[in-house]
Design a protein around this motif. Structure first.
Motif, short mmCIF file in Angstrom:
data_model
loop_
_atom_site.label_atom_id
_atom_site.label_comp_id
_atom_site.label_asym_id
_atom_site.label_seq_id
_atom_site.Cartn_x
_atom_site.Cartn_y
_atom_site.Cartn_z
N ARG A 97 75.76 60.38 62.15
CA ARG A 97 75.56 58.99 62.58
C ARG A 97 76.29 58.71 63.89
NH1 ARG A 97 78.56 55.03 58.75
NH2 ARG A 97 80.29 56.01 59.89
N VAL A 156 77.46 63.33 52.21
CA VAL A 156 77.58 61.98 52.75
C VAL A 156 78.52 61.98 53.95
CG1 VAL A 156 78.35 59.63 52.24
CG2 VAL A 156 77.05 60.92 50.52
N GLU A 170 77.71 60.89 57.91
CA GLU A 170 78.53 59.98 58.72
C GLU A 170 78.84 60.62 60.08
OE1 GLU A 170 81.78 59.38 56.06
OE2 GLU A 170 80.94 57.54 55.23
N PRO A 186 72.01 54.51 58.46
CA PRO A 186 70.71 53.81 58.54
C PRO A 186 70.02 53.98 59.89
CG PRO A 186 72.52 52.25 58.61
CD PRO A 186 73.13 53.56 58.27
N ARG A 212 71.28 61.20 45.95
CA ARG A 212 72.01 61.75 47.10
C ARG A 212 71.27 61.42 48.40
NH1 ARG A 212 73.93 68.06 47.39
NH2 ARG A 212 76.04 67.70 48.22
N HIS A 213 69.95 61.52 48.35
CA HIS A 213 69.14 61.20 49.52
C HIS A 213 69.35 59.74 49.93
CE1 HIS A 213 65.56 60.59 52.03
NE2 HIS A 213 65.45 61.91 52.10
N ARG A 214 69.37 58.84 48.94
CA ARG A 214 69.59 57.42 49.23
C ARG A 214 70.98 57.18 49.80
NH1 ARG A 214 66.99 55.12 43.58
NH2 ARG A 214 64.80 55.16 44.26
N ALA A 215 71.98 57.94 49.31
CA ALA A 215 73.34 57.79 49.82
C ALA A 215 73.42 58.19 51.29
CB ALA A 215 74.31 58.62 48.99
N GLN A 272 70.99 57.99 53.48
CA GLN A 272 70.32 56.95 54.26
C GLN A 272 71.20 55.70 54.38
OE1 GLN A 272 66.62 57.12 55.59
NE2 GLN A 272 68.17 56.08 56.83
N SER A 273 71.97 55.40 53.33
CA SER A 273 72.78 54.18 53.35
C SER A 273 73.94 54.28 54.34
CB SER A 273 73.32 53.87 51.95
OG SER A 273 74.26 54.85 51.54
N VAL A 274 74.52 55.50 54.51
CA VAL A 274 75.66 55.63 55.43
C VAL A 274 75.21 55.87 56.86
CG1 VAL A 274 77.19 56.48 53.62
CG2 VAL A 274 75.96 58.12 55.06
#
Length: 368
Positions: free
Chosen positions: A94, A87, A91, A121, A112-115, A117-119
């Motif tokens: 990003r 994660v 970041e 987007p 983990r994959h969703r985490a 994507q959330s940080v």
């Protein structure tokens, strides 16, 4: 070695850039080590458009057994409270110019994959697939040198065991002694759990060492391997304990040995994976053992045991030079016993002498 790791990352970066991903997140431990030189528990590697970073929760030890991080990498040791290094890597990506982040979806959990994507987007998450595993198939000579040492250690450990008294000792005891001998001779540890199977237990594929004691007339089937600086080899041999082998034992051994030899001789650049498997399998099929066979005749070795390529009936692809593989046909007869003969070899051009045999313990059917 820094230029070696840099070159590996460069090849992967070129491939990913061509596919539209300027940033790459590597999370599978063996792949991290291959590209970074080390892989502390939980570490991830981020290949970015500006720099490459190894993110981990603890400082690498620097022990040769664990590898050393490439000095060209930015090393970031995260505080325990920082959470998942993957994660944290997302970041970083990003905040870079990258528009897409390639990840190893076959290694990441859904959560983990969703985490990730959330940080991040803004980033388009793409699948790197098995790009690093495919790159790892062909080894350089430094990698092969580590495998060669691992094989020498394995041969030494097995050779010493064969000189000791075996009757009356348990499978579990013999397995533990073999693993101790591997470390005594310089291994960082066993490459995988050591297998020792005696008598009828040798007729069970995948048998785990038990408290059964070695008896006169038993088949003794042993499979072990050393882990040396991250590189893992494999050797398997079958012997008879304390007496002249019975006729059925000799016949079974000879057909497995013939199949193993055929598989070894088929290891040439350009040979299809499935053809190597067929070379060994057809001999065992003709002898009436088609239903007693494992799903594959061999597999690649390196930073992992069982990595690609797979020498199996449905496997797609062809061998290249400098690919280390096992050839390990076996026949297991439930309730009676079994034979497995397993070597680690490196595919070489015929002009260079053909397949290089790394594990050299005799394949003669010895009565111990």
């Amino acid at each position: 070695m820094s230029e070696v790791f840099g070159a590996r990352r460069g090849r992967l970066r070129d491939r990913c850039t061509a596919a539209g991903s300027a940033a790459v997140l590597i999370s599978r431990p063996a792949n991290v080590r291959y590209l970074a030189g080390t892989a502390p528990p939980g570490a991830v590697l981020l290949l970015g458009p500006d720099e490459d970073a190894l993110l981990c929760s603890r400082t690498p030890t620097g022990d040769p057994a664990d590898g050393r991080p490439d000095e060209e990498l930015r090393l970031t040791v995260l505080p325990t409270s920082a959470g998942d290094p993957a994660v944290a890597a997302a970041e970083l990506a990003r905040n870079s110019p990258a528009e897409a982040l390639a990840v190893e979806e076959h290694h990441l959990t859904v959560a983990r994959h969703r985490a990730l994507q959330s940080v991040a987007p803004r980033l388009r998450i793409t699948d790197l697939g098995l790009a690093v595993e495919q790159q790892r198939i062909v080894k350089d000579e430094d990698e092969i040198a580590c495998l060669r040492i691992a094989a020498e250690i394995s041969d030494q450990a097995l050779g010493e065991l064969l000189e000791s008294i075996l009757v009356g000792r348990t499978e579990r005891h013999l397995a533990l002694e073999l693993e101790r001998r591997l470390v005594d001779h310089g291994a960082d540890g066993p490459a995988f759990p050591t297998s020792v199977a005696t008598g009828p237990n040798s007729g069970r594929p995948g048998h785990r060492p038990s408290d059964r004691r070695v008896e006169e007339g038993d088949f003794l089937s042993v499979c072990l391997g050393a882990n040396y600086r991250g590189y893992r080899c494999e050797i398997g041999r079958t012997f008879v304990i304390g007496t002249t082998p019975a006729d059925w034992q000799i016949e079974l051994y000879e057909v497995v040995f013939a199949a193993q030899r055929a598989g070894r001789e088929a290891l040439l650049p350009g040979a299809a994976y499935r053809e190597v498997d067929r070379a060994a399998r057809q001999i065992l099929d003709a002898a009436g053992h088609g239903e007693d066979l494992a799903p594959r005749t061999g597999h690649g070795v390196g930073l992992e045991i069982g990595e690609d390529p797979q020498l199996a009936p449905a496997a797609m692809g062809k061998l290249d030079a400098c690919v280390p593989v096992t050839v390990e046909p076996g026949v297991h007869l439930p309730g009676r016993g079994g034979v497995r003969i397993d070597d680690t070899l490196v595919v070489r051009q015929e002009a260079d002498g053909g397949p290089e045999l790394l594990t050299i313990t005799t394949k003669e059917l010895l009565a111990l």
